[in-house]
Enzyme design. Structure first.
Site, short mmCIF file in Angstrom:
data_model
loop_
_atom_site.label_atom_id
_atom_site.label_comp_id
_atom_site.label_asym_id
_atom_site.label_seq_id
_atom_site.Cartn_x
_atom_site.Cartn_y
_atom_site.Cartn_z
N THR A 16 0.84 -1.21 0.00
CA THR A 16 0.00 0.00 0.00
C THR A 16 0.87 1.26 0.00
O THR A 16 0.47 2.28 -0.57
CB THR A 16 -0.98 0.03 1.19
OG1 THR A 16 -0.26 0.12 2.41
CG2 THR A 16 -1.89 -1.19 1.20
N ASN A 17 2.04 1.20 0.61
CA ASN A 17 2.94 2.36 0.52
C ASN A 17 3.46 2.53 -0.90
O ASN A 17 3.60 3.67 -1.38
CB ASN A 17 4.09 2.23 1.52
CG ASN A 17 3.68 2.67 2.91
OD1 ASN A 17 3.47 3.85 3.15
ND2 ASN A 17 3.55 1.71 3.82
N MET A 93 10.92 -6.40 4.21
CA MET A 93 11.06 -6.99 5.53
C MET A 93 12.42 -7.67 5.76
O MET A 93 12.57 -8.39 6.73
CB MET A 93 9.91 -7.96 5.81
CG MET A 93 8.55 -7.26 5.78
SD MET A 93 8.48 -5.67 6.65
CE MET A 93 7.83 -6.19 8.22
N ASN A 110 13.50 4.52 4.30
CA ASN A 110 12.63 3.46 4.81
C ASN A 110 11.44 4.10 5.52
O ASN A 110 11.54 5.20 6.05
CB ASN A 110 13.38 2.58 5.81
CG ASN A 110 12.52 1.45 6.36
OD1 ASN A 110 11.80 0.79 5.60
ND2 ASN A 110 12.58 1.22 7.66
N HIS A 112 8.68 3.23 8.62
CA HIS A 112 8.52 2.32 9.76
C HIS A 112 7.25 2.71 10.52
O HIS A 112 7.01 3.90 10.76
CB HIS A 112 9.74 2.43 10.68
CG HIS A 112 9.68 1.47 11.83
ND1 HIS A 112 9.91 0.11 11.68
CD2 HIS A 112 9.39 1.66 13.15
CE1 HIS A 112 9.76 -0.48 12.85
NE2 HIS A 112 9.45 0.43 13.75
C1 GAR Z 1 4.00 -0.75 6.65
O1 GAR Z 1 3.28 -0.52 7.81
C2 GAR Z 1 5.45 -0.40 6.85
O2 GAR Z 1 5.65 0.72 7.65
C3 GAR Z 1 5.94 -1.65 7.52
O3 GAR Z 1 5.34 -2.70 6.82
C4 GAR Z 1 4.08 -2.25 6.34
C5 GAR Z 1 4.01 -2.53 4.87
O4 GAR Z 1 2.76 -2.23 4.37
N1 GAR Z 1 7.38 -1.73 7.49
C6 GAR Z 1 8.08 -2.24 8.50
O5 GAR Z 1 7.58 -2.70 9.50
C7 GAR Z 1 9.56 -2.22 8.28
N2 GAR Z 1 10.25 -2.33 9.53
P1 GAR Z 1 2.53 -2.10 2.81
O6 GAR Z 1 3.12 -3.34 2.17
O7 GAR Z 1 1.02 -2.08 2.69
O8 GAR Z 1 3.17 -0.85 2.33
#
Ligand code: GAR
Length: 215
Positions: A16-17, A93, A110, A112
């Site tokens: 989603t990001n 990840m 990044n 977080h």
């Molecule tokens: C997001 O919340 C991001 O901040 C987190 O994983 C999720 C990915 O969501 N990242 C971490 O925890 C890294 N340490 P997405 O795949 O929907 O963007």
């Protein structure tokens, strides 16, 4: 408008990001373009989002018995082939190694899901719930070899509601993440972030705020 700066996005999950960045890059005055999306997981929905947007989507598998640096070297090759100038980790990840960081010095970002330096590492939203904090949020930062330790670019605060469970909190944090990452990438590619020791100086435009508030 000046040529858009090519960025690469690394993602392991739903993306989603990544989608927030795709949408931002679709705006006429946005200064970046996504040149390639890479995932360590073949089935990551992020790769599908990239394909749907017409962006090259590349699976770079992580071979478990080989050093992590070999995996990063393979990604660096793909990023270079696509002319990438900045690298954005978006739900990526795996820890990145100096092999990637040295190839893009001070150009790896990044996101977080916590207000760093609180709640580094995995399950940051659950860590916040377990700690009983009243406010948590999200952070975009420069990546350094340490986990979730690099200089902070922007943050968004999100209240923890009494009836929150993990899913509700995660969803509200994601909403603020989707505002933060396009802001940070814009400032990065426009050369408006300056590292000053362990801190980031932002040459902010009128109306820009690197401290956001979520619901
Ligand atoms: C997001 O919340 C991001 O901040 C987190 O994983 C999720 C990915 O969501 N990242 C971490 O925890 C890294 N340490 P997405 O795949 O929907 O963007």
């Amino acid at each position: 408008m000046a040529a858009r700066v090519p960025i690469g996005v690394l993602a392991s999950g739903s993306g989603t990001n990544l989608q927030a960045l795709i949408d931002a890059c679709g705006e006429p005055d946005y200064p970046a373009t996504i040149a390639v999306v890479i995932s360590n997981r073949r089935d990551a929905f992020a790769l599908e989002r990239a394909r749907r947007a017409g962006i090259p989507a590349v699976h770079v598998p992580r071979f478990r018995k080989r050093p992590r640096s070999e995996h990063d070297a393979a990604m660096v090759e793909v990023l270079r082939e696509h002319g990438v100038r900045w690298v954005c980790l978006a739900g990526y990840m795996l820890l990145v190694t100096p092999t990637l960081l040295d190839a893009f010095p001070d150009r790896v970002l990044n996101i977080h899901p916590a207000l760093l330096p609180s709640f580094r590492g995995l399950h940051a939203q659950q860590q916040a719930l377990d700690a009983g904090v009243r406010i948590t949020g999200a952070t975009v930062h420069f990546v350094t070899p340490g986990m979730d330790e690099g200089p902070i670019i922007c943050q968004g605060a999100v209240p923890v509601r009494p009836d929150d469970d993990l899913e509700r909190l995660r969803a509200r944090i994601l909403q603020v993440e989707h505002r933060l990452y396009p802001l940070a990438v814009r400032q990065a590619v426009e050369g408006r972030l300056r590292l000053d020791g362990g801190r980031v100086r932002v040459d902010a435009r009128p109306g820009e705020d690197n401290a956001l508030w979520g619901g």
